[in-house]
Design a protein around this motif. Sequence first.
Motif, PDB file in Angstrom:
ATOM      1  N   PHE A   1      17.370  38.219  72.200  1.00  0.00           N
ATOM      2  CA  PHE A   1      17.507  38.719  70.940  1.00  0.00           C
ATOM      3  C   PHE A   1      17.490  40.370  71.123  1.00  0.00           C
ATOM      4  CE2 PHE A   1      15.451  40.696  67.262  1.00  0.00           C
ATOM      5  CZ  PHE A   1      16.450  40.445  66.292  1.00  0.00           C
ATOM      6  N   TYR A   2      16.406  41.103  71.676  1.00  0.00           N
ATOM      7  CA  TYR A   2      16.243  42.374  71.815  1.00  0.00           C
ATOM      8  C   TYR A   2      17.423  43.125  72.498  1.00  0.00           C
ATOM      9  CZ  TYR A   2      14.923  46.856  73.934  1.00  0.00           C
ATOM     10  OH  TYR A   2      14.761  48.093  74.364  1.00  0.00           O
TER      11      TYR A   2
ATOM     12  N   GLN B   1      20.612  41.963  72.590  1.00  0.00           N
ATOM     13  CA  GLN B   1      21.758  42.024  71.687  1.00  0.00           C
ATOM     14  C   GLN B   1      21.591  42.883  70.494  1.00  0.00           C
ATOM     15  OE1 GLN B   1      21.862  38.571  69.128  1.00  0.00           O
ATOM     16  NE2 GLN B   1      24.124  38.349  69.701  1.00  0.00           N
ATOM     17  N   ARG B   2      20.468  43.016  69.808  1.00  0.00           N
ATOM     18  CA  ARG B   2      20.193  43.683  68.688  1.00  0.00           C
ATOM     19  C   ARG B   2      20.129  45.435  69.186  1.00  0.00           C
ATOM     20  NH1 ARG B   2      21.763  40.168  66.770  1.00  0.00           N
ATOM     21  NH2 ARG B   2      21.092  38.633  64.995  1.00  0.00           N
ATOM     22  N   TRP B   3      19.386  45.522  70.198  1.00  0.00           N
ATOM     23  CA  TRP B   3      19.630  47.096  70.908  1.00  0.00           C
ATOM     24  C   TRP B   3      20.766  47.576  70.936  1.00  0.00           C
ATOM     25  CZ3 TRP B   3      21.643  48.982  75.054  1.00  0.00           C
ATOM     26  CH2 TRP B   3      21.215  50.420  75.472  1.00  0.00           C
TER      27      TRP B   3
ATOM     28  N   GLN C   1      23.664  46.450  69.378  1.00  0.00           N
ATOM     29  CA  GLN C   1      24.331  46.641  68.368  1.00  0.00           C
ATOM     30  C   GLN C   1      23.798  47.849  67.457  1.00  0.00           C
ATOM     31  OE1 GLN C   1      23.343  42.953  66.277  1.00  0.00           O
ATOM     32  NE2 GLN C   1      25.050  41.987  66.931  1.00  0.00           N
TER      33      GLN C   1
ATOM     34  N   PHE D   1      15.435  50.272  67.470  1.00  0.00           N
ATOM     35  CA  PHE D   1      15.231  48.743  67.589  1.00  0.00           C
ATOM     36  C   PHE D   1      13.632  48.471  66.775  1.00  0.00           C
ATOM     37  CE2 PHE D   1      13.035  44.908  69.317  1.00  0.00           C
ATOM     38  CZ  PHE D   1      13.886  44.117  68.645  1.00  0.00           C
TER      39      PHE D   1
ATOM     40  N   PHE E   1      12.960  46.675  63.607  1.00  0.00           N
ATOM     41  CA  PHE E   1      12.586  45.186  63.607  1.00  0.00           C
ATOM     42  C   PHE E   1      11.209  45.069  63.005  1.00  0.00           C
ATOM     43  CE2 PHE E   1      11.056  41.692  66.341  1.00  0.00           C
ATOM     44  CZ  PHE E   1      11.556  40.616  65.647  1.00  0.00           C
TER      45      PHE E   1
ATOM     46  N   GLY F   1      16.913  34.374  66.190  1.00  0.00           N
ATOM     47  CA  GLY F   1      17.348  35.653  66.453  1.00  0.00           C
ATOM     48  C   GLY F   1      18.590  35.797  64.728  1.00  0.00           C
TER      49      GLY F   1
ATOM     50  N   PRO G   1      19.638  39.609  61.186  1.00  0.00           N
ATOM     51  CA  PRO G   1      20.889  40.386  61.398  1.00  0.00           C
ATOM     52  C   PRO G   1      20.621  41.858  61.532  1.00  0.00           C
ATOM     53  CG  PRO G   1      20.901  39.057  59.291  1.00  0.00           C
ATOM     54  CD  PRO G   1      19.454  38.994  59.967  1.00  0.00           C
ATOM     55  N   PHE G   2      21.527  42.478  61.977  1.00  0.00           N
ATOM     56  CA  PHE G   2      21.794  43.986  61.871  1.00  0.00           C
ATOM     57  C   PHE G   2      22.956  44.438  61.000  1.00  0.00           C
ATOM     58  CE2 PHE G   2      23.089  48.268  63.250  1.00  0.00           C
ATOM     59  CZ  PHE G   2      21.966  48.834  62.895  1.00  0.00           C
TER      60      PHE G   2
END
Length: 237
Positions: free
Chosen positions: A93-94, A96-98, A100, A133, A137, A157, A161-162
């Motif tokens: 998850f980290y 992926q979101r980082w 994005q 992030f 988060f 995750g 969503p971002f």
Amino acid sequence: MILDFHYLPGRGVKETLNIATVLMPLPLEYIEELGLGEWQQTSSSAEEGEIISELEYQYAGRVIAKRQENATGGNALQAMVEAVKSEKYLPGFYQQRWQQIEHWKLFVQLNPDHMSHDNLTLGESSEDCNVLFESWFTEQLDQLGVETLGDLELFTGDDFPFDGIPEWEYAEFAELYPFELALSALNLTVEYEPKKKLVYVVYANGLRKTDPKRWELPRWNGWRIQYKKASRIVDIR
């Protein structure tokens, strides 16, 4: 403990020396008992399903005592964020979101017309898009009322969503502006400086001795490209 002292003039006009004349040894634990210092958190971590804070009792620059306790509030949220970053929870998850978030920041700088964003407070300049992030988060966890690791385990995750680059644009943008590249025997990370239209491809690891070639890299039309390995920086043409 200083019980008596006197002053002596120093070398300068405004310099005064304070000379202690009567002193008494004092066990450091008395400092804590008298409440002269204060407890400060030094770190927090997730251990065996619990969030533990490391605390130090400090006075006059000295650590008088240490203790551990179950973290609460903001301290617990900080530990949960670190646990997610270290892949102990929500694996994958980290990263992926980082990615994005970093793509969104780059997207905003390249597309000033997209400065409005429901989840971010942005100013008139793309430089104001400084979301990280960690702060994003932490806010998500707080809004959802996540207080313990047990609470966190109830989520996936997809529950965080971002809202950045529109979904229908993201895949193409991420392909145009990757943050990592895997070439023949050479792995690179990528850094962007939109104001200078400059791309750095940075050596990460690999056995290859030669520099990357232009045809091996993404299009990056209109950008200047430089290769960095240790202190060496060269243009790629």
